[in-house]
Design an enzyme around this catalytic site. Structure first.
Site, PDB file in Angstrom:
ATOM      1  N   CYS A  54      -1.773  -9.318  -0.583  1.00 43.54           N
ATOM      2  CA  CYS A  54      -0.588  -9.897  -1.219  1.00 43.54           C
ATOM      3  C   CYS A  54      -0.107  -9.023  -2.375  1.00 43.54           C
ATOM      4  O   CYS A  54       1.010  -9.172  -2.836  1.00 43.54           O
ATOM      5  CB  CYS A  54      -0.801 -11.351  -1.617  1.00 43.54           C
ATOM      6  SG  CYS A  54      -2.266 -11.629  -2.552  1.00 43.54           S
ATOM      7  N   HIS A 103      -6.173   8.010  -4.760  1.00 44.86           N
ATOM      8  CA  HIS A 103      -5.543   6.697  -4.874  1.00 44.86           C
ATOM      9  C   HIS A 103      -6.382   5.631  -4.165  1.00 44.86           C
ATOM     10  O   HIS A 103      -6.669   4.579  -4.732  1.00 44.86           O
ATOM     11  CB  HIS A 103      -4.121   6.729  -4.308  1.00 44.86           C
ATOM     12  CG  HIS A 103      -3.474   5.384  -4.275  1.00 44.86           C
ATOM     13  ND1 HIS A 103      -3.012   4.753  -5.417  1.00 44.86           N
ATOM     14  CD2 HIS A 103      -3.250   4.514  -3.260  1.00 44.86           C
ATOM     15  CE1 HIS A 103      -2.534   3.570  -5.095  1.00 44.86           C
ATOM     16  NE2 HIS A 103      -2.670   3.402  -3.799  1.00 44.86           N
TER      17      HIS A 103
END
Ligand SMILES: *[C@@H]1O[C@H](CO)[C@@H](O)[C@H](O)[C@H]1NC(C)=O
Ligand SMILES: *[C@@H]1O[C@H](CO)[C@@H](O)[C@H](O)[C@H]1NC(C)=O
Length: 244
Positions: A54, A103
């Site tokens: 989400c 990342h």
């Protein structure tokens, strides 16, 4: 001259894009395999994985050509979400090779999360590998990348104190809310939760485990509230804002 393949991540997160956009782009777990298949069918994409939660939607690929690969993935995202490429572009970030790897390691370690060090994201990164395995593999390089990221995420949590605080956004929110509330009113207070999705449900669970059993939920669909009611039978859930 032949271009060298690159690892690329193209994505957006809670730091770069509003929730409405993240919702349109989100890909539920049941569709990850199909998405990977579609991505690998693009002309310049060799391997792919989807990390969709989400808070973020990130697509990891091995691309035969950086520029063409990025363009194809962006067009695919636009097609699946209905968001024009021009609008997407404003919110997307793109990283290549060692930057892309770094990342994912940071994401896996909980360094890119809203609540620093939360553990849910590591479980989600693991789930990407698991679903990949079930559907015939992520591809050699992406598989290695994700497995190394999981190892890094575990190491960060075991060798530092990053996860010693709140463990998730939902538990942090509940702890903050309770901190603001006079102790005496803890158990009798009626709590208002906006949304009955995954996060709303987790908040209600945390509240319930702290002893707050009277909850008002502002919902957009009946099914999700009913599912929560079914699961948390000892919690009184009111869905209408008219207080009795
Ligand atoms: C983690 O916290 C404990 C207790 O506060 C401390 O003794 C330890 O040195 C910390 N570890 C690291 C790696 O900072
Ligand atoms: C919220 O849930 C209740 C109970 O299931 C339902 O009656 C109501 O219609 C729902 N609200 C909306 C806007 O769907």
């Amino acid at each position: 001259m032949k271009e060298r393949s690159s690892i690329a991540v193209i994505g957006l997160s809670v730091h770069t894009a509003p929730v409405e956009m993240r919702e349109k782009l989100a890909i539920p777990e049941a569709q990850w395999s199909r998405a990977i298949g579609e991505l690998c069918n693009l002309n310049h994409i060799e391997e792919a994985a989807v990390l969709s939660t989400c808070n973020r939607m990130e697509i990891y690929v091995v691309a035969l050509s950086w520029h063409r690969g990025i363009r194809e993935v962006m067009e695919w995202m636009s097609k699946t979400s209905g968001i024009p490429v021009s609008e997407l572009r404003e919110h997307l970030f793109m990283l290549r090779d060692s930057d892309a790897t770094r990342h994912l390691f940071e994401v896996s370690a909980g360094l890119d999360s809203l609540v620093l060090g939360e553990g849910q994201i590591l479980a989600q990164v693991k789930q990407v590998v698991r679903v990949g395995q079930d559907s015939g593999g992520l591809g050699k390089n992406i598989d290695r990348l994700f497995k190394d990221a999981i190892t890094a995420g575990k190491r960060v949590r075991s060798e530092t104190n990053i996860s010693s605080g709140a463990v998730s956004v939902s538990s942090a929110a509940v702890e903050l809310a309770l901190m603001k509330l006079p102790k005496a009113h803890f158990l009798s207070a009626r709590m208002l939760v906006i949304g009955a999705g995954k996060m709303g449900k987790l908040v209600i669970k945390h509240l319930s485990s702290k002893g707050c059993k009277r909850i008002v939920v502002v919902n957009r669909s009946a099914e999700k509230v009913e599912a929560i009611r079914e699961e948390l039978k000892d919690v009184e859930i009111i869905t209408s804002l008219s207080m009795r």
